[in-house]
Every structure is written in structure tokens, then in C-alpha cells.
Design a protein around this motif. Sequence first.
Motif, PDB file in Angstrom:
ATOM      1  N   LEU A  27      -1.630  -5.820   2.215  1.00 43.59           N
ATOM      2  CA  LEU A  27      -0.383  -5.815   2.975  1.00 43.59           C
ATOM      3  C   LEU A  27      -0.008  -7.228   3.425  1.00 43.59           C
ATOM      4  N   GLY A  28      -0.996  -8.011   3.889  1.00 39.21           N
ATOM      5  CA  GLY A  28      -0.700  -9.359   4.348  1.00 39.21           C
ATOM      6  C   GLY A  28      -0.139 -10.232   3.237  1.00 39.21           C
ATOM      7  N   PRO A  30       0.830  -1.206   0.000  1.00 40.64           N
ATOM      8  CA  PRO A  30       0.000   0.000   0.000  1.00 40.64           C
ATOM      9  C   PRO A  30       0.866   1.260   0.000  1.00 40.64           C
ATOM     10  N   ALA A  31       0.311   2.351  -0.447  1.00 37.28           N
ATOM     11  CA  ALA A  31       1.052   3.612  -0.546  1.00 37.28           C
ATOM     12  C   ALA A  31       1.646   4.014   0.799  1.00 37.28           C
ATOM     13  N   GLY A  32       2.903   4.411   0.778  1.00 42.38           N
ATOM     14  CA  GLY A  32       3.576   4.902   1.976  1.00 42.38           C
ATOM     15  C   GLY A  32       4.156   3.839   2.869  1.00 42.38           C
ATOM     16  N   VAL A  33       3.999   2.551   2.521  1.00 44.64           N
ATOM     17  CA  VAL A  33       4.491   1.458   3.359  1.00 44.64           C
ATOM     18  C   VAL A  33       5.861   1.001   2.869  1.00 44.64           C
ATOM     19  N   SER A  34       6.799   0.865   3.785  1.00 37.74           N
ATOM     20  CA  SER A  34       8.124   0.333   3.477  1.00 37.74           C
ATOM     21  C   SER A  34       8.398  -0.854   4.387  1.00 37.74           C
ATOM     22  N   VAL A  35       9.372  -1.676   4.005  1.00 42.95           N
ATOM     23  CA  VAL A  35       9.670  -2.896   4.753  1.00 42.95           C
ATOM     24  C   VAL A  35      11.136  -2.911   5.162  1.00 42.95           C
ATOM     25  N   ARG A  36      11.394  -3.309   6.382  1.00 40.31           N
ATOM     26  CA  ARG A  36      12.758  -3.480   6.889  1.00 40.31           C
ATOM     27  C   ARG A  36      12.761  -4.673   7.813  1.00 40.31           C
ATOM     28  N   THR A  37      13.918  -5.038   8.334  1.00 46.57           N
ATOM     29  CA  THR A  37      14.018  -6.170   9.250  1.00 46.57           C
ATOM     30  C   THR A  37      14.021  -5.695  10.705  1.00 46.57           C
ATOM     31  N   GLU A  40       6.246  -0.612   7.901  1.00 49.91           N
ATOM     32  CA  GLU A  40       5.929   0.610   8.633  1.00 49.91           C
ATOM     33  C   GLU A  40       5.485   1.709   7.685  1.00 49.91           C
ATOM     34  N   ARG A  41       4.683   2.609   8.249  1.00 51.63           N
ATOM     35  CA  ARG A  41       4.195   3.766   7.503  1.00 51.63           C
ATOM     36  C   ARG A  41       4.255   4.966   8.433  1.00 51.63           C
ATOM     37  N   GLY A  76      -7.157  -1.819  10.817  1.00 48.37           N
ATOM     38  CA  GLY A  76      -7.201  -0.537  10.121  1.00 48.37           C
ATOM     39  C   GLY A  76      -6.283  -0.517   8.921  1.00 48.37           C
ATOM     40  N   ALA A  77      -5.278  -1.412   8.923  1.00 47.85           N
ATOM     41  CA  ALA A  77      -4.377  -1.517   7.775  1.00 47.85           C
ATOM     42  C   ALA A  77      -4.667  -2.780   6.967  1.00 47.85           C
ATOM     43  N   GLN A  78      -5.719  -3.498   7.366  1.00 45.93           N
ATOM     44  CA  GLN A  78      -6.071  -4.736   6.681  1.00 45.93           C
ATOM     45  C   GLN A  78      -6.893  -4.434   5.429  1.00 45.93           C
TER      46      GLN A  78
END
Length: 308
Positions: free
Chosen positions: A255-256, A161-168, A218-219, A249-251
Motif C-alpha cells: 500500500l505504501g 491491496p484487495a478492497g482498497v480504493s483511493v480518493r482525495t 480506504e477499505r 495492520g495494513a502494512q
Amino acid sequence: MSDEVIDVSGQRRIEVLEELTPEQADWVLRLLDESAAVDGQPAVSEQGRLQLRGRREGVRHVLLSDTAGELVGYGQLEDRDPVEAPAGEFVVHPSLRGRGHGRALGNALLSESGKRLRVWAHGGHAAARHLAQVLGLSLFRELRQMRRPLRGLDLPDPVFPAGVSVRTFRPGEDDAAWLALNAAAFAHHPEQGALTQRDLDDRKAASWFDPEGFFLAERAGELVGFHWTKVHPEEGGLGEVYVLGVRPGAQGGGLGKALTTVGLRHLAGRGLPTAMLYVDADNTAAVSVYERLGFETHETDLMYRTEA
């Protein structure tokens, strides 16, 4: 503190403890390993094994020994959920089954829980189903283990989704935020949603823990989802979708699915042949997502409970 009970048959000794000695914990682990080698799956969950050492709030241990003092069965009762009945797991050594030990352990757990009990039958074997009926327990939960091959994995690129990034995951730094996210994502899950810092520390101390396989989404600086993967080297390099959660709210925005894809690609990149996960059978939305990702049901765990 213990509450010792001598079985009226004179064939066994049952002891209920709030804490095991290191020697007793080692005995139980050997019993669990020997039973798993015969049964094909562990009779006590990962959380239950972690709770064998040290005093744990709401946890009691039931040791069943023969007249010579040898441990032949073990049960664990966890009573930490403010709403649900206490949850139990128990096992009798494979070479000593069919002698009434299982019924004795089950009755001890029923007594300790005040006749208000939930109990797992891992693998759903016919003998366990029969014992549940004998103890007056009814089936109410089905947990599926699903698997899919990882070799030749061909999944579309994950779309976030817009604005979401992934890290460890960063151990220590992310602990509190992740525990809060986990509690929110699993607010209605009796086991996962109740994890504490001690539970997280137990897992971080395990030999399998690898923060490089623990992905956080995270966003705007807030955690909104995660996919924690796990590798089982003792099972031929089996990879696991260990826990996957999305903040309420983010479902519903994909994203999943995107986090699942990231984790599966990570496991495949490690050269693992197979991935597995656990999902409640009545979570039809999740089951459907996993089936579309190529997962199929491998085996089923059943939970029984008293009617009260």
C-alpha cells in the motif's frame, strides 16, 4: 509571561516568552528568511514557524538581542511529548555568528529544558556539529532529505491491496479520521504522531495547501493509508512527499509503495521538475523503497541530545 536573563558578558539580552507579539513574530520570520538565504535551508522547521503566532501549549520562545535591542538570534523549545526530552531549534543571524551568541542560545535552551534537551542541526553543518559538542550534546538521530527527478517519470501502475480504493481529502469532513490514522501510523514518531486539530488547521490555512494533492486510501469505509503531497513554489516548483502513512495492520501489502506512486504521478502531472522527501536514516525499509523508486540522498539533518 516571560523570564528575562541578562547575559553576564553585557553583550546580549536573552528573554524567554510563552507567546510572541505580532511584531516579535515578524522579526523572527525575517531573521529566519535571511538566515535560510545564506545557509541554504531553514534553521527552524515548518512546525516551528507555524508556532510563532499565538500561544501554544508546551512551546517557549527564546529571543536574543544585542545591547541596542536588535534581534540577533532566536530559539524555540517544544515540550509536548510525555516521554521524549523537549525539542529545540535555534539560529543566529549569519552576519553576527562567531561571537558566542549561539552558545548563549544553546545554554538558554538547556536551562529552560532542565538540562534535558534534543536539538536539531538542519543541514548538519560543521559549525553546528562543533557547537553541539561544546554544549555537551551527542548525536542520536539522522534525518535524510532524498530527491529524484520527475521529468520523464516512468513508474509502473500502482497496485493496491484487495478492497482498497483511493480518493482525495475532504477538508472538515475527513479531519478527525485522518488525525486518528496519522496518530496510529506515527505512534512512535515524536513530532508527526502528535499532530492536533490546530496543527492540521494551520496547514489547511497555508497558501500551499491543496486537497487535490492529499490522497486517502480506504477499505470498507475506513482509512488505511494516505499520501499528502506539497508544492514549494518558492524553490522552483519543488514537489514533496510531505507525509505518507499506513495504518498498522495494513502494512506489508504494497500500500505504501502504491500511494507513493500516486503522489509522484500527481506532482509530475503538475509539471514539477523534482520531488523530495524526508526519512529517518535508520528506517532502512523505507529508505530501500525510496531508493528503488529513484530517490537519492540530497542532504542530512542531525539531531543531538543530552545524555540524561
